[in-house]
Scaffold this motif. Structure first.
Motif, mmCIF file in Angstrom:
data_model
loop_
_atom_site.group_PDB
_atom_site.id
_atom_site.type_symbol
_atom_site.label_atom_id
_atom_site.label_comp_id
_atom_site.label_asym_id
_atom_site.label_seq_id
_atom_site.Cartn_x
_atom_site.Cartn_y
_atom_site.Cartn_z
ATOM 1 N N VAL A 1 -7.330 8.160 15.185
ATOM 2 C CA VAL A 1 -6.162 7.373 14.611
ATOM 3 C C VAL A 1 -5.772 8.024 13.354
ATOM 4 O O VAL A 1 -6.639 7.745 12.517
ATOM 5 N N PHE A 2 -4.775 8.709 12.865
ATOM 6 C CA PHE A 2 -4.335 9.299 11.790
ATOM 7 C C PHE A 2 -3.003 8.592 11.325
ATOM 8 O O PHE A 2 -2.256 7.847 11.996
ATOM 9 N N ALA A 3 -2.912 8.698 10.044
ATOM 10 C CA ALA A 3 -1.497 8.173 9.520
ATOM 11 C C ALA A 3 -0.868 9.593 8.938
ATOM 12 O O ALA A 3 -1.326 10.669 8.496
ATOM 13 N N LEU A 4 0.456 9.394 9.110
ATOM 14 C CA LEU A 4 1.372 10.522 8.478
ATOM 15 C C LEU A 4 2.474 9.913 7.949
ATOM 16 O O LEU A 4 3.383 9.448 8.755
ATOM 17 N N THR A 5 2.521 9.962 6.535
ATOM 18 C CA THR A 5 3.440 8.928 6.013
ATOM 19 C C THR A 5 3.996 9.752 4.566
ATOM 20 O O THR A 5 3.417 10.288 3.853
ATOM 21 N N ASN A 6 5.379 9.144 4.414
ATOM 22 C CA ASN A 6 5.761 9.713 3.059
ATOM 23 C C ASN A 6 5.375 8.380 2.099
ATOM 24 O O ASN A 6 6.091 7.408 2.185
ATOM 25 N N PHE A 7 4.798 8.804 1.261
ATOM 26 C CA PHE A 7 4.042 7.762 0.257
ATOM 27 C C PHE A 7 3.483 8.438 -0.934
ATOM 28 O O PHE A 7 2.895 9.628 -0.782
ATOM 29 N N GLY A 8 3.759 7.835 -2.126
ATOM 30 C CA GLY A 8 3.092 8.571 -3.301
ATOM 31 C C GLY A 8 1.305 8.493 -3.027
ATOM 32 O O GLY A 8 1.008 7.398 -2.714
ATOM 33 N N ASP A 9 1.082 9.540 -3.889
ATOM 34 C CA ASP A 9 -0.497 9.423 -3.756
ATOM 35 C C ASP A 9 -1.113 8.229 -4.554
ATOM 36 O O ASP A 9 -1.669 7.442 -3.765
ATOM 37 N N ASP A 10 -0.654 7.968 -5.768
ATOM 38 C CA ASP A 10 -1.322 6.798 -6.305
ATOM 39 C C ASP A 10 -0.666 5.621 -5.786
ATOM 40 O O ASP A 10 -1.241 4.363 -5.850
ATOM 41 N N ALA A 11 0.371 5.479 -5.386
ATOM 42 C CA ALA A 11 1.144 4.311 -4.690
ATOM 43 C C ALA A 11 0.044 4.028 -3.504
ATOM 44 O O ALA A 11 -0.033 2.893 -3.116
ATOM 45 N N PHE A 12 -0.148 5.033 -2.432
ATOM 46 C CA PHE A 12 -0.873 4.973 -1.346
ATOM 47 C C PHE A 12 -2.275 4.212 -1.729
ATOM 48 O O PHE A 12 -3.041 3.222 -1.290
ATOM 49 N N ALA A 13 -2.911 4.893 -2.905
ATOM 50 C CA ALA A 13 -4.351 4.454 -3.408
ATOM 51 C C ALA A 13 -4.093 2.887 -3.991
ATOM 52 O O ALA A 13 -5.206 2.083 -3.539
ATOM 53 N N TYR A 14 -3.384 2.503 -4.432
ATOM 54 C CA TYR A 14 -3.165 0.915 -4.648
ATOM 55 C C TYR A 14 -2.695 0.284 -3.529
ATOM 56 O O TYR A 14 -3.218 -0.913 -3.117
ATOM 57 N N ALA A 15 -1.957 0.503 -2.340
ATOM 58 C CA ALA A 15 -1.722 -0.153 -1.354
ATOM 59 C C ALA A 15 -3.095 -0.209 -0.480
ATOM 60 O O ALA A 15 -3.273 -1.121 0.035
ATOM 61 N N GLN A 16 -4.210 0.694 -0.594
ATOM 62 C CA GLN A 16 -5.162 0.706 -0.004
ATOM 63 C C GLN A 16 -6.096 -0.661 -0.380
ATOM 64 O O GLN A 16 -6.835 -1.128 0.237
ATOM 65 N N THR A 17 -5.765 -1.074 -1.633
ATOM 66 C CA THR A 17 -6.514 -2.118 -2.473
ATOM 67 C C THR A 17 -5.783 -3.497 -2.100
ATOM 68 O O THR A 17 -6.446 -4.529 -1.914
ATOM 69 N N GLN A 18 -4.526 -3.407 -1.261
ATOM 70 C CA GLN A 18 -3.872 -4.681 -0.930
ATOM 71 C C GLN A 18 -3.951 -4.953 0.425
ATOM 72 O O GLN A 18 -3.764 -5.757 0.837
ATOM 73 N N TYR A 19 -3.953 -3.686 1.452
ATOM 74 C CA TYR A 19 -4.074 -3.698 2.830
ATOM 75 C C TYR A 19 -5.125 -2.803 3.412
ATOM 76 O O TYR A 19 -5.235 -1.861 3.389
ATOM 77 N N GLU A 20 -6.205 -3.710 3.805
ATOM 78 C CA GLU A 20 -7.602 -3.126 4.140
ATOM 79 C C GLU A 20 -7.100 -2.164 5.351
ATOM 80 O O GLU A 20 -8.133 -1.136 5.329
ATOM 81 N N PHE A 21 -6.605 -2.515 6.249
ATOM 82 C CA PHE A 21 -6.384 -1.604 7.324
ATOM 83 C C PHE A 21 -5.772 -0.009 6.962
ATOM 84 O O PHE A 21 -6.091 0.929 7.769
ATOM 85 N N LEU A 22 -5.256 0.168 5.831
ATOM 86 C CA LEU A 22 -5.004 1.532 5.264
ATOM 87 C C LEU A 22 -6.287 2.251 5.106
ATOM 88 O O LEU A 22 -6.118 3.531 4.684
ATOM 89 N N ASN A 23 -7.380 1.719 4.972
ATOM 90 C CA ASN A 23 -8.517 2.358 4.848
ATOM 91 C C ASN A 23 -9.240 2.823 6.207
ATOM 92 O O ASN A 23 -10.503 3.453 6.208
ATOM 93 N N GLU A 24 -8.642 2.609 7.364
ATOM 94 C CA GLU A 24 -9.402 2.612 8.608
ATOM 95 C C GLU A 24 -8.888 3.708 9.378
ATOM 96 O O GLU A 24 -9.174 4.019 10.457
ATOM 97 N N PHE A 25 -7.860 4.603 8.864
ATOM 98 C CA PHE A 25 -7.580 5.758 9.634
ATOM 99 C C PHE A 25 -8.710 6.913 9.789
ATOM 100 O O PHE A 25 -9.432 6.967 8.698
#
Length: 208
Positions: A105-129
């Motif tokens: 399972v991959f992610a393909l997302t329009n997302f800022g680099d540092d914004a995504f890094a922050y989101a990974q601290t808030q949403y654990e499933f974003l670390n599961e790809f």
């Protein structure tokens, strides 16, 4: 149709709701929000972040350029988790059930680099790809064909063996022209049905 070898998720409005206008409505009311969005192109600002601009700097620069709305613009950074919520739990369940069966399972997302890094601290499933293709890191955004080409080159899977879901028709159309299998996301139940039809999940596994 070929059984997919990997499944690719968009994130905004697929795994996490992304409705900035709704957040601003809750804070300042719909009328004042309309005035703000008419005066300042906040979505264009966000596209600059998605394309590789620094999250905080891009938002705070826009605030400095629009002093009448500076406080509200800074909310895009200061209260980002309020804009990017809630979680879409059924979609997260589908992601995890695919991975539990050994399906990449991959992610393909329009997302800022540092914004995504922050989101990974808030949403654990974003670390599961198994692989995360983030536009801000790649300096490319959907629906530019080049970002899809980079995914293909990196993962080494033939386009016809990729199944991709996204809530934007233009993103889906570009993937389809490259030969990807696609699903226009309008809700998790429809996506669940598509995964069953593709032979990746059983009806039971696709349930919330």
């Amino acid at each position: 149709m070929q059984t997919p070898e990997a499944v690719i998720f968009d994130i905004g409005n697929v795994l996490i709701e992304w409705q900035p206008e709704r957040y601003y409505d809750s804070r300042i009311g719909a009328a004042r929000r309309r005035d703000l969005f008419a005066a300042v192109d906040l979505h264009a600002m966000n596209e600059r972040i998605d394309a590789g601009g620094l999250f905080r700097d891009t938002v705070y620069d826009a605030a400095a350029e629009n002093p009448d709305w500076a406080t509200e613009i800074r909310w895009w950074y200061d209260h980002w988790i309020g804009l990017a919520s809630p979680r879409i739990e059924h979609s997260i369940t589908l992601l995890r059930r695919l991975r539990g069966k050994g399906i990449p399972v991959f992610a393909l997302t329009n997302f800022g680099d540092d914004a995504f890094a922050y989101a990974q601290t808030q949403y654990e499933f974003l670390n599961e790809f198994d692989r995360a293709y983030v536009s801000g890191r790649m300096k490319l955004t959907k629906p530019a064909p080049a970002i899809y080409a980079e995914v293909e080159a990196d993962c080494g899977i033939l386009p016809a063996a990729l199944l991709f879901t996204d809530d934007r028709a233009d993103n889906i159309e570009t993937a389809a022209t490259r030969g990807w299998q696609t699903h226009l996301f309008t809700g998790p139940q429809g996506w669940a049905t598509r995964l069953v039809a593709a032979g990746l999940l059983t009806p039971q596994e696709a349930m919330p």
